[in-house]
Design an enzyme around this catalytic site. Sequence first.
Site, PDB file in Angstrom:
ATOM      1  N   LYS A  35      28.338  44.013  46.557  1.00 55.39           N
ATOM      2  CA  LYS A  35      28.395  42.425  46.392  1.00 55.39           C
ATOM      3  C   LYS A  35      28.281  42.162  44.954  1.00 55.39           C
ATOM      4  O   LYS A  35      27.565  41.349  44.444  1.00 55.39           O
ATOM      5  CB  LYS A  35      27.093  41.849  47.230  1.00 55.39           C
ATOM      6  N   CYS A  36      29.175  42.954  44.311  1.00 59.13           N
ATOM      7  CA  CYS A  36      29.209  42.888  42.670  1.00 59.13           C
ATOM      8  C   CYS A  36      30.629  42.339  42.630  1.00 59.13           C
ATOM      9  O   CYS A  36      31.484  42.712  43.166  1.00 59.13           O
ATOM     10  CB  CYS A  36      29.110  44.382  42.175  1.00 59.13           C
ATOM     11  N   GLY A  37      30.886  41.627  41.211  1.00 60.90           N
ATOM     12  CA  GLY A  37      31.928  41.327  40.707  1.00 60.90           C
ATOM     13  C   GLY A  37      33.030  42.595  40.635  1.00 60.90           C
ATOM     14  O   GLY A  37      34.172  42.331  40.399  1.00 60.90           O
TER      15      GLY A  37
END
Length: 167
Positions: A35-37
Amino acid sequence: MTTLADFSATTITGQEQVLSEHLGSVVLVVNTASKCGLTPQYAGLQALHERYGDQGLRVLGFPCDQFMHQEPGTETEIAEFCEINYGVGFPMFAKVEVNGEGAHPLFRWLTGAHPDAPGGEIASGDIEWNFAKFLLDPEGRVLHRWAPQVEPADLAEDIEAALAERA
């Protein structure tokens, strides 16, 4: 001298694996998050795995929840996410910490000093974010360290050089 062979880790399916199994291969170790850019880098890592796997590259993914809780899922959820969204076929491991007192021993070593690295001294210090990358030679020594923002495709030249040395 410490090498990859001195460590073990738990796979994402719960088995203990001695990392010496990867000696003889060029190994790319990456701390990951779902759930990271930077999560789309999974696609680039998978592309490296597909492009160079038959030549001796092993990509090893280590999920980490230390950076703004960007890997909140269970190992089962992480594995499903990686397979469904990115077709990840490279080995994934159970969640680890990469910095601080609870850091997995592998990451304590990776982030430490490597003054005798074959390619010259490697920067030491804490991992800044998800998707930091470490390239290891077939003897399990650290060759390169890249910041999280460096795209997997940008590693190709160094991977090819390491694979050529292996041949």
